[in-house]
Enzyme design. Structure first.
Site, PDB file in Angstrom:
ATOM      1  CD  GLU A  86      -1.656   1.717   2.882  1.00 27.87           C
ATOM      2  OE1 GLU A  86      -1.195   2.856   3.089  1.00 27.87           O
ATOM      3  OE2 GLU A  86      -2.042   0.948   3.794  1.00 27.87           O
ATOM      4  CD  GLU A 141       7.281   4.505   1.578  1.00 30.67           C
ATOM      5  OE1 GLU A 141       6.425   4.423   2.480  1.00 30.67           O
ATOM      6  OE2 GLU A 141       7.858   5.580   1.285  1.00 30.67           O
TER       7      GLU A 141
HETATM    8 ZN   LIG Z   1       1.326   2.647   7.027  1.00 31.83          ZN
END
Ligand SMILES: [Zn+2]
Length: 1018
Positions: A114, A187
């Site tokens: 995501e 990330e």
């Molecule tokens: Zn997150």
């Protein structure tokens, strides 16, 4: 993520995860009083069942008059993608793409994906698309969520051009992301030397999700809800943490991430949602051309099977991190609950509604059987997190339990819960309580909340749509309520039978106990150390050199200014030059000032009431928040507290009191301090609103000590639990507290000192002194003489309001004569302070740095507001999130404070340096014209958020800020220049004479105490 509402720090909630939902409202839909709008009727005629449009076939189309909407369901012929369009006369158009994502371990693949998809795509090859789009858009909502079985990318905007820009960006990122290894490392997780100048330095794990989840494992509430899902539904994807367990995240590989994307982020596994007044045809064409034509159908096989029912109940004990606010002397307490699998699938709208009502009746408010049996038992402090019905997984879960009970009481708790269920199955619920819930359902349909379209999407997704339930059927609220009433009429024992079926006779239940232990974090730290040690030993000299080189490459990439020219943007010329005027009138009713806003409100009446607290004695001031909390929950006049609770539910949509403090918008030596009452009701209930207010104002009773203790314990517990999810708010309040009178008072009302006071009151046996303060406050605050009111109501109801209002005003005390609402603080001298509030149980920090500036009416205020966006988007995001590894950070201009903050921050010392560097960077003026325009757009996006019926006129009513003052501010923002920004950065942040309030909340830190921080334990 917990679906926190996007407040002024919305950036913090950007890119988060839905793991557990707060107790759900039944429905937050709001019907507009448009009978049959064009967009609704046209949609119905244009999309008959079976008709074909851009490669889609319409499978269902229905009109839902009670919500003034038409819904069209389509399937894409080639790929099988589904599309739900909701046509409604609402300019705040929304979009979402929903993917069923079912991880089979706790490595965080869905969550990291995501994040990573929004790091650049084929058409938009820039480093950080999501955060770069924020200042280029006017989105009223933009985010991404990961849940335990789904990922959702929603946005909403009032501007058609912006809608198409965001649609293009979201489609490209979701279906054609670059997913480069560097994005995964940034990330997700990576190994890196602690010092990038020393190849031999210690290794550490870094990565945004890695740190985010480290923080999340400190939140007891989140942990508990997570464990409930895992243990009630252990056979499928719910057994894992879709957010990622930091112990498992380093097992995830980049290849696993890209494979997961191929299978799950495919149109055959996707559901598209559009909402609002823009034409469907255009949406279908864009989605089809951009995405669907590029794919062939696959069988994603992502269905989650229903959990098989058990033949006997289970018990489970798990550990968690200790409460960061606990002190050594505190007795050992645990959280325990009984959780049931209810509903064989959350796909039947009527069964969902029925169980929502049953669960609400079981737990909500002081008249509910569980409140009486558990909260009033004194065994614990508050309901366990997640008490209520959770319809988000494949099977519904109901849980109920208590926080902070003695470990030896868990058996007793379980037996109380089971016996309450049996009693309710025998006796049922009083009809008046069922009617009160139905009244609340009616209100929920009419009361409009922010972002109607996105809320509808979330609601549908979480319960029915993700598991292929009847999505249009669940929109038909009115019909469902009628069916419910008919079922109840046909069989008066209808609800009792549900309780018997789902609870008494249901063996599929877990008694879950969560025990906080110091070892929990210790073991996790040791395991991380061991893992790093092992990784370190496995590295050859060349590996180490390579690792360092990679670290440096990442640092260089982070330092590079990303070329975002490929991204679409709204331009300043797309922004309206003029403010939307509010059309208010103010008059005196029986000597009291009343502001009216006579506009359509969907048949509801909204009431606000500001009552000055200038008469309150200084030693009673810290008790005001508690007073506000209790005043609508204790007995009053001739009503017991149970009767008052019943009246509120049966007649009002809500009634609350809160402390209000704000600086004057022109005179910076003056602040307003008051109590703000807010209430609303259906128009036919207007007389009740004022009669209940009369009861509360005339004679509140603070003498039921047992009841007050229950309320105080619950409140203290919920304030303590807000520390880890909202640590930045506490840090910001502390930072501002030494600089201005309103900073100081805001901290008293909502900062760490309030948390400490509530703990102290909750722990004390004797409430005599507290009661004394509360009675004194009642006599000085519940007096109408120094008050002003605001009412939003439809013009036709105005006379009814005025009659009831006159009755109310003539009956309440009016004894004060010598007061002025504003207080002058001409002698207040701000001082610089550096403070660390530490707790051994915290792993990450929240840092803040505040300076006092100028009030709203001052030219520089607008310049500082633009500066705050410039620093956040062009400097702090990179330094604090990308390089520093914190979950979030930025700067805000609020009231007359300019405040920096970081959130879930592994390196607060660096962040504090970055705050100053940010101002220095601005003072050099080395930013582009586009940067300035984007910062202005961000401010306009904030100012132009749609105003809900409940809040119309608030700016004028609360702060006295007129349309004219807002227009002046707007003009100033348009005309901000580079020099203005350079100038305010120098004068307000960097100049020698500026006073600085600095606060850090986090673990103990030698470095901070060595550099002059005053250290306090939380
Ligand atoms: Zn997150």
């Amino acid at each position: 993520m917990w679906l926190r509402s996007a407040g002024h720090l919305s950036r913090l909630s950007a890119v988060s995860r839905v793991r557990c939902l707060p107790p759900r409202r039944f429905c937050n839909a709001a019907a507009q009083s448009v009978a049959e709008s064009n967009v609704v009727s046209e949609t119905q005629t244009k999309y008959p069942v079976g008709s074909k449009h851009h490669g889609y076939t319409v499978s269902r189309v229905e009109n839902v008059p009670e919500l003034s909407l038409a819904a069209v369901l389509l399937t894409h012929d080639k790929t099988g993608a589904q599309h739900l369009h909701v046509a409604r006369e609402d300019r705040n158009n929304a979009f979402g793409v929903l993917l069923r994502t079912i991880p089979c371990d706790s490595r965080g693949v869905a969550h990291i994906l995501e994040h990573s998809t929004l790091c650049g795509s084929q058409r938009y090859p820039c480093r950080n698309v999501f955060f770069s789009m924020l200042p280029r858009s006017l989105a009223t909502f933009i985010n991404a969520f990961t849940g335990s079985d789904m990922t959702l990318y929603p946005f909403a905007t009032l501007n058609a051009k912006d809608f198409n820009n965001l649609l293009s960006v979201y489609l490209d990122c979701v279906f054609f992301p670059r997913l480069e290894e560097a994005d995964f490392r940034q990330e997700g997780w990576r190994l890196e030397q602690e010092s990038l100048t020393d190849v031999a330095s210690k290794l550490q794990f870094k990565g945004i999700v890695y740190n985010e989840m480290k923080g999340a494992y400190h939140e007891q509430g989140r942990m508990f809800q997570d464990q409930i899902q895992r243990n009630v539904l252990p056979s499928n994807t719910y057994a894992h943490d879709s957010g990622g367990d930091p112990m498992d995240i380093p097992d995830l590989t980049w290849k696993q991430l890209t494979d997961f994307h191929k299978r799950h982020y495919h149109p055959s596994n996707a559901k598209f949602f559009t909402y609002g007044d823009l034409p469907l045809d255009n949406h279908l064409q864009r989605i089809s051309d951009h995405v669907l034509t590029q794919f062939e159908r696959i069988e994603p096989r992502t269905e989650v099977p229903s959990e098989d029912s058990w033949t006997e109940p289970m018990r489970k004990v798990v550990n968690c991190a200790p409460d960061p606010t606990a002190t050594e002397g505190d007795k050992k307490v645990v959280t325990s609950a009984v959780a049931y699998k209810v509903l064989s699938g959350c796909t039947e709208p009527l069964e969902n509604l029925t169980m929502s009502i049953v669960c609400h009746l079981l737990t909500s408010g002081p008249n509910s059987p569980f409140y009486q049996a558990l909260i009033e038992s004194g065994m614990g402090d508050a309901y366990s997190t997640g008490t209520g019905l959770d319809l988000s997984p494949r099977n519904g879960i109901f849980s109920v339990g208590l926080r902070n009970i003695a470990e030896e009481d868990t058996d007793k708790l379980e037996s109380i819960i089971l016996s309450v269920m049996e009693k309710v199955a025998e006796e049922g619920f009083p009809m008046e309580q069922i009617n009160a819930v139905l009244h609340q359902l009616e209100i929920d349909q009419k009361h409009e909340e922010q972002n109607y379209g996105v809320n509808m999407l979330l609601e549908l997704t979480m319960s029915v749509w993700n598991h292929d339930g009847d999505v249009i059927g669940s929109l038909r609220r009115g019909e469902l309520v009628d069916q419910f009433k008919a079922a109840l009429e046909a069989d008066p024992e209808f609800l009792q039978k549900k309780v018997r079926q789902y609870f008494v006779e249901n063996q599929h239940r877990v008694t879950l106990t969560m025990v906080p232990t110091a070892e929990f974090m210790g073991e996790r730290r040791l395991s991380e150390e061991a893992r790093l040690q092992k990784a370190s030993e496995a590295l050859s000299e060349t590996d180490r050199q390579n690792l360092l080189a990679e670290g440096l490459r990442m640092e260089n990439a982070q330092n590079e200014i990303s070329d975002v020219s490929s991204l679409p943007s709204i331009q300043l010329q797309d922004i309206d030059r003029h403010v939307k005027e509010e059309e208010l009138s103010t008059e005196s009713v029986d000597g009291t000032s009343v502001q009216y806003c006579l506009k359509p409100t969907n048949g509801l009446t909204y009431y606000r009431h500001l009552s000055s607290i200038t008469a309150v004695q200084a030693d009673a001031v810290p008790y005001l928040p508690l007073f506000c909390h209790l005043i609508t929950r204790v007995a009053c006049n001739n009503m017991t507290y149970q009767q008052l609770a019943q009246e509120l539910k049966e007649h009002l949509g809500g009634l609350s009191a809160s402390c209000y403090v704000a600086p004057h918008y022109i005179d910076d030596q003056s602040i307003e301090q008051a109590i703000l009452f807010r209430g609303f009701c259906l128009d036919r209930k207007i007389p009740y609103l004022f009669s209940i207010l009369s009861d509360i104002f005339s004679n509140p009773h603070f003498d039921d000590v047992a009841h007050m203790k229950d309320l105080i314990k619950m409140r203290a517990t919920s304030i303590k639990a807000s520390l880890t999810p909202s640590g930045h708010h506490y840090a910001m309040a502390s930072a501002a507290s030494s600089l201005s009178p309103h900073g100081r008072l805001s901290e008293t009302f909502g900062g760490l000192s309030q948390m400490a006071l509530m703990r102290q009151i909750a722990d004390s046996e004797d409430l005599t002194e507290v009661q004394e303060h509360l009675r004194q406050l009642a006599s000085s605050v519940l007096d109408i003489s120094e008050s002003r009111l605001a009412i939003n109501v439809e013009a036709a109801q105005r006379d009814t309001v005025e009659n009831s209002l006159l009755n109310f005003l003539s009956g309440v005390p009016r004894d004060r004569t010598d007061l002025d609402g504003h207080v002058q603080f001409g002698n207040f001298v701000g001082e610089s302070k550096k403070r660390l509030f530490s707790s051994k149980a915290l792993d990450v920090s929240y840092a803040s740095h505040s300076v006092r500036t100028v009030p709203y009416s001052h030219d520089d205020h607008s310049h500082l507001a633009v500066l705050a966006h410039l620093l956040t988007d062009k400097f702090l995001h990179r330094e604090i999130r990308e390089k520093g590894g914190a979950y979030g950070g930025g700067s805000v201009m609020k009231n007359d404070h300019f405040t920096f903050y970081s959130y879930r921050d592994p390196s607060p010392v660096k962040s504090l340096e970055s705050f100053t560097k940010a101002a220095e960077w601005a003072a050099e003026g080395a930013f582009s014209d586009t940067d300035i325009d984007e910062a202005k757009l961000a401010e306009f996006s904030k100012l132009d958020k749609p105003v809900l019926p409940a809040s119309r006129g608030d700016r004028q009513f609360l702060r006295g800020i007129s349309d004219k003052a807002r227009q002046i501010n707007r003009d100033r923002i348009f005309s901000v220049t580079r020099n203005d920004l350079v100038d305010v950065a120098k004068r307000y942040i960097l100049a020698d004479e500026v006073k600085h309030g600095i606060a850090v909340i986090g673990p103990e830190s030698q470095q901070l105490s060595d550099s002059g921080f005053e250290v306090k334990q939380i």
